[in-house]
Scaffold this motif. Structure first.
Motif, PDB file in Angstrom:
ATOM      1  N   THR A 173     -19.366 116.622  79.422  1.00 19.51           N
ATOM      2  CA  THR A 173     -20.283 117.614  79.996  1.00 19.51           C
ATOM      3  C   THR A 173     -20.708 118.663  78.979  1.00 19.51           C
ATOM      4  O   THR A 173     -21.848 119.127  79.027  1.00 19.51           O
ATOM      5  N   LYS A 174     -19.824 119.044  78.068  1.00 21.07           N
ATOM      6  CA  LYS A 174     -20.193 120.055  77.067  1.00 21.07           C
ATOM      7  C   LYS A 174     -21.324 119.553  76.180  1.00 21.07           C
ATOM      8  O   LYS A 174     -22.272 120.281  75.890  1.00 21.07           O
ATOM      9  N   GLN A 175     -21.254 118.306  75.776  1.00 22.66           N
ATOM     10  CA  GLN A 175     -22.296 117.734  74.936  1.00 22.66           C
ATOM     11  C   GLN A 175     -23.604 117.598  75.711  1.00 22.66           C
ATOM     12  O   GLN A 175     -24.673 117.927  75.197  1.00 22.66           O
ATOM     13  N   ILE A 176     -23.526 117.130  76.963  1.00 24.55           N
ATOM     14  CA  ILE A 176     -24.726 116.957  77.770  1.00 24.55           C
ATOM     15  C   ILE A 176     -25.407 118.295  78.027  1.00 24.55           C
ATOM     16  O   ILE A 176     -26.625 118.431  77.885  1.00 24.55           O
ATOM     17  N   VAL A 177     -24.627 119.316  78.397  1.00 23.70           N
ATOM     18  CA  VAL A 177     -25.200 120.648  78.638  1.00 23.70           C
ATOM     19  C   VAL A 177     -25.775 121.216  77.349  1.00 23.70           C
ATOM     20  O   VAL A 177     -26.836 121.848  77.359  1.00 23.70           O
ATOM     21  N   GLY A 178     -25.108 120.970  76.232  1.00 22.53           N
ATOM     22  CA  GLY A 178     -25.623 121.447  74.948  1.00 22.53           C
ATOM     23  C   GLY A 178     -26.952 120.815  74.580  1.00 22.53           C
ATOM     24  O   GLY A 178     -27.822 121.463  73.999  1.00 22.53           O
ATOM     25  N   GLU A 179     -27.117 119.535  74.906  1.00 20.10           N
ATOM     26  CA  GLU A 179     -28.352 118.836  74.567  1.00 20.10           C
ATOM     27  C   GLU A 179     -29.472 119.061  75.582  1.00 20.10           C
ATOM     28  O   GLU A 179     -30.637 119.159  75.215  1.00 20.10           O
ATOM     29  N   MET A 180     -29.120 119.113  76.869  1.00 19.70           N
ATOM     30  CA  MET A 180     -30.129 119.126  77.919  1.00 19.70           C
ATOM     31  C   MET A 180     -30.299 120.468  78.615  1.00 19.70           C
ATOM     32  O   MET A 180     -31.297 120.686  79.287  1.00 19.70           O
ATOM     33  N   GLY A 181     -29.294 121.332  78.559  1.00 23.77           N
ATOM     34  CA  GLY A 181     -29.341 122.601  79.276  1.00 23.77           C
ATOM     35  C   GLY A 181     -28.381 122.579  80.450  1.00 23.77           C
ATOM     36  O   GLY A 181     -27.767 121.564  80.765  1.00 23.77           O
ATOM     37  N   ASP A 182     -28.248 123.726  81.098  1.00 22.99           N
ATOM     38  CA  ASP A 182     -27.285 123.880  82.193  1.00 22.99           C
ATOM     39  C   ASP A 182     -27.905 123.412  83.507  1.00 22.99           C
ATOM     40  O   ASP A 182     -28.465 124.199  84.264  1.00 22.99           O
ATOM     41  N   TYR A 183     -27.805 122.130  83.744  1.00 18.07           N
ATOM     42  CA  TYR A 183     -28.302 121.498  84.963  1.00 18.07           C
ATOM     43  C   TYR A 183     -27.156 120.716  85.597  1.00 18.07           C
ATOM     44  O   TYR A 183     -26.197 120.364  84.913  1.00 18.07           O
ATOM     45  N   ASP A 218     -16.272 131.946  91.091  1.00 22.50           N
ATOM     46  CA  ASP A 218     -15.801 131.829  89.715  1.00 22.50           C
ATOM     47  C   ASP A 218     -15.536 130.375  89.350  1.00 22.50           C
ATOM     48  O   ASP A 218     -15.110 130.085  88.235  1.00 22.50           O
ATOM     49  N   VAL A 219     -15.754 129.460  90.288  1.00 24.28           N
ATOM     50  CA  VAL A 219     -15.544 128.035  90.066  1.00 24.28           C
ATOM     51  C   VAL A 219     -16.743 127.497  89.301  1.00 24.28           C
ATOM     52  O   VAL A 219     -17.882 127.684  89.703  1.00 24.28           O
ATOM     53  N   SER A 220     -16.490 126.829  88.199  1.00 22.00           N
ATOM     54  CA  SER A 220     -17.565 126.310  87.368  1.00 22.00           C
ATOM     55  C   SER A 220     -17.793 124.824  87.659  1.00 22.00           C
ATOM     56  O   SER A 220     -16.873 124.018  87.573  1.00 22.00           O
ATOM     57  N   PHE A 221     -19.013 124.480  88.025  1.00 23.08           N
ATOM     58  CA  PHE A 221     -19.423 123.099  88.319  1.00 23.08           C
ATOM     59  C   PHE A 221     -19.369 122.289  87.036  1.00 23.08           C
ATOM     60  O   PHE A 221     -20.019 122.624  86.049  1.00 23.08           O
ATOM     61  N   GLY A 222     -18.587 121.226  87.039  1.00 25.81           N
ATOM     62  CA  GLY A 222     -18.549 120.326  85.887  1.00 25.81           C
ATOM     63  C   GLY A 222     -19.587 119.227  86.042  1.00 25.81           C
ATOM     64  O   GLY A 222     -20.606 119.211  85.368  1.00 25.81           O
ATOM     65  N   TYR A 223     -19.316 118.312  86.985  1.00 28.66           N
ATOM     66  CA  TYR A 223     -20.272 117.260  87.310  1.00 28.66           C
ATOM     67  C   TYR A 223     -19.936 116.692  88.681  1.00 28.66           C
ATOM     68  O   TYR A 223     -18.834 116.863  89.189  1.00 28.66           O
ATOM     69  N   ALA A 224     -20.918 116.030  89.281  1.00 32.08           N
ATOM     70  CA  ALA A 224     -20.737 115.412  90.588  1.00 32.08           C
ATOM     71  C   ALA A 224     -20.556 113.914  90.406  1.00 32.08           C
ATOM     72  O   ALA A 224     -21.126 113.309  89.491  1.00 32.08           O
ATOM     73  N   VAL A 225     -19.752 113.317  91.288  1.00 30.06           N
ATOM     74  CA  VAL A 225     -19.494 111.880  91.259  1.00 30.06           C
ATOM     75  C   VAL A 225     -19.824 111.310  92.624  1.00 30.06           C
ATOM     76  O   VAL A 225     -19.383 111.849  93.645  1.00 30.06           O
TER      77      VAL A 225
END
Length: 136
Positions: free
Chosen positions: A20-30, A68-75
């Motif tokens: 997720t860190k790489q994806i958010v870094g490349e695409m933005g916080d979505y 304060d819960v940070s969304f990582g990704y949905a499955v």
């Protein structure tokens, strides 16, 4: 028979976890969706329903803006509207993505504010059944 050590490695199961860190870094916080369904999708066809997409976006906005819960990704593993939200802290939320999101979120907020939960050892919170919240 000669006293030699023979080593054999078998992979029983490979588990993919999105970076997720790489994806958010490349695409933005979505919101990120990891679709575990094994299906072939035609070119220019919808991979998920509008209701599931809207539910994922709603959960992303609610968690990131009101907790304060940070969304990582949905499955998602099927098309029934249930899914899991992996938090950045490592624990999961089991939710219904297509119905009663505001009520599920209200139950989560009550749990986060009123209950004394040790988030360091938390595995999951299950909000799929209205009026009942389960956690481990």
């Amino acid at each position: 028979e000669k006293g030699e050590v023979v080593e054999e490695t078998k992979v029983l199961e490979a588990i993919h976890t999105p970076n997720t860190k790489q994806i958010v870094g490349e695409m933005g916080d979505y919101p990120i969706l990891f679709d575990k369904r094994s299906q072939t999708i035609a070119l220019n066809a919808s991979a998920i329903s509008k209701e599931i997409a809207a539910g994922i976006i709603d959960w992303f906005n609610l968690l990131n803006k009101k907790t304060d819960v940070s969304f990582g990704y949905a499955v998602i593993e099927d098309g029934r509207g249930e899914g899991e939200i992996k938090t950045s802290a490592g624990w999961r939320l089991k939710v219904k993505l297509t119905e009663n999101i505001d009520l599920q979120f209200a139950e989560l907020q009550h749990l986060l504010v009123k209950e004394k939960i040790n988030f360091n050892s938390l595995n999951y919170i299950d909000l799929r059944y209205l009026g009942k919240v389960y956690w481990q």
